[in-house]
Design an enzyme around this catalytic site. Structure first.
Site, PDB file in Angstrom:
ATOM      1  N   HIS A  77      -6.193  28.836  36.177  1.00  0.00           N
ATOM      2  CA  HIS A  77      -5.475  29.199  37.406  1.00  0.00           C
ATOM      3  C   HIS A  77      -4.080  29.743  37.117  1.00  0.00           C
ATOM      4  O   HIS A  77      -3.480  30.398  37.974  1.00  0.00           O
ATOM      5  CB  HIS A  77      -5.426  28.012  38.385  1.00  0.00           C
ATOM      6  N   ASP A  92     -11.215  24.987  34.512  1.00  0.00           N
ATOM      7  CA  ASP A  92      -9.826  25.420  34.636  1.00  0.00           C
ATOM      8  C   ASP A  92      -9.169  25.618  33.267  1.00  0.00           C
ATOM      9  O   ASP A  92      -8.022  25.235  33.051  1.00  0.00           O
ATOM     10  CB  ASP A  92      -9.005  24.431  35.466  1.00  0.00           C
ATOM     11  N   SER A  96       1.325  23.141  34.534  1.00  0.00           N
ATOM     12  CA  SER A  96      -0.097  23.463  34.380  1.00  0.00           C
ATOM     13  C   SER A  96      -0.365  24.168  33.057  1.00  0.00           C
ATOM     14  O   SER A  96       0.303  25.141  32.709  1.00  0.00           O
ATOM     15  CB  SER A  96      -0.565  24.362  35.527  1.00  0.00           C
TER      16      SER A  96
END
Length: 344
Positions: free
Chosen positions: A82, A112, A189
């Site tokens: 992402h 992911d 992230s």
């Protein structure tokens, strides 16, 4: 004047020495772990293409940021899918101040995960040491390194809060995630989650937060999964292993081992899937809430299986349509079962 500067220098040395002496052994260890890991972590900024509707001119505008870390010594960088979704450009900011353009190698959106690559131009990098996630226990210490809100190379600490969590992503669900209370915010992230020895145990991927900031509930993709997915992304750009159509849980496998049963405990079977067609029997709940094992897969084509993690790693070596022979334990006896693997 020289005497004054000399006295000041001596005072500063004594102050620094006193400060160093004030550090506890755990603090010194934490500082050492961060300093040893810092150069393996990168900051990622991305750009998207935008077209001016009036001038009909395309330009690349900043679109987001995240974190990543080096995998191996060839310039590969692991991050979240992402982080680079929709981007036409990704720049890697390294701890030595260099900013390098990256190219996309491959993505596995279902987990992911994504892999980028930069040209190191002959310079060397020190990748993180891989740990294991199958043996993680709730309560053990963890460290997260990333770039929250653009504040580069930030260290946060916490514990493993829970294991085997699942969160929705896109049209699916990521299972088996590590939950941690180490502060994870936007920009973290794709950064690494480390154990107390500085080994990689997960990739920080998401938080649960009504406000969008850390609320003490963060999630990381376990490293045992990363070790299976990333090499395939590097080799082929995609991760599409064949499926057997069962569900397992490393914690249940560990519980079975403590009771003298080794292998991948079949918790559920997908209707119509390869395992269902082969006649595999899933575990059942006992009247008292315990688990009554059905089939336990102990070998694949003669290769030993200690847990579901081993099973997943071995299946990576096969393609959909391949027929395999499973050695299965049931009710104290073993038997061999043939199954044909299916496409995911």
């Amino acid at each position: 004047m020289l005497k004054l500067f000399g006295t000041l220098a001596v005072a500063l040395v004594f102050a620094a020495s006193a400060l160093a002496q004030d550090l506890t052994a755990p603090e010194e260890r934490l500082i050492s772990l961060f300093e040893a890991s810092r150069s393996s972590v990168v900051s990622i900024t991305t750009g998207q293409r935008r077209v001016d509707p009036w001038l009909r001119r395309a330009e690349i505008v900043p679109s987001g940021s995240g974190s990543g870390f080096f995998w191996g010594e060839d310039g590969h960088i692991v991050t979240n899918a992402h982080v680079i979704r929709g981007a036409v450009r990704a720049d890697i900011h390294m701890s030595d101040g260099r900013v390098l353009p990256a190219r996309l190698v491959g993505t596995a959106p279902q987990f992911d995960l994504a892999v980028l690559r930069v040209d190191l131009d002959g310079t060397s990098v020190q990748p993180l040491e891989n740990g294991n996630s199958a043996d993680l226990r709730v309560g053990q210490s963890v460290l997260a390194i990333g770039n929250p809100f653009g504040l580069d190379w930030t260290l946060t600490t916490g514990i493993v809060s829970a294991l085997d969590r699942e969160i929705p992503i896109g049209n699916g669900v990521i299972e088996g995630l590590i939950q941690t209370d180490a502060a994870i915010n936007p920009g973290n992230s794709g950064g690494p989650l480390l154990d107390s020895s500085g080994r990689l145990i997960g990739v920080n991927t998401a938080i649960f937060s009504p406000s969008g900031a850390s609320s003490g509930i963060g999630f990381a993709v376990p490293v045992d999964l990363v070790k299976r997915v990333v090499p395939q992304l590097i080799a082929t750009g995609v991760y599409r292993p064949p499926v057997l159509g069962i569900r397992f849980d490393p914690r249940i496998d560990a519980l079975a081992r403590r009771n003298g049963i080794e292998g991948a405990v079949v918790l559920s079977v997908d209707p119509g899937g390869p395992a269902d067609v082969a006649g595999l029997m899933p575990a059942e709940r006992s009247p008292h809430g315990g688990i009554m094992p059905g089939d336990v897969i102990q070998r694949v084509d003669g290769r030993h299986i200690a847990s579901g993690t081993d099973l997943g790693a071995i299946l990576d070596d096969y393609a959909s349509g391949d027929r395999i022979t499973l050695t299965v334990w049931r009710d104290g006896e073993t038997r061999e079962v043939s199954a044909q693997l299916a496409a995911p």
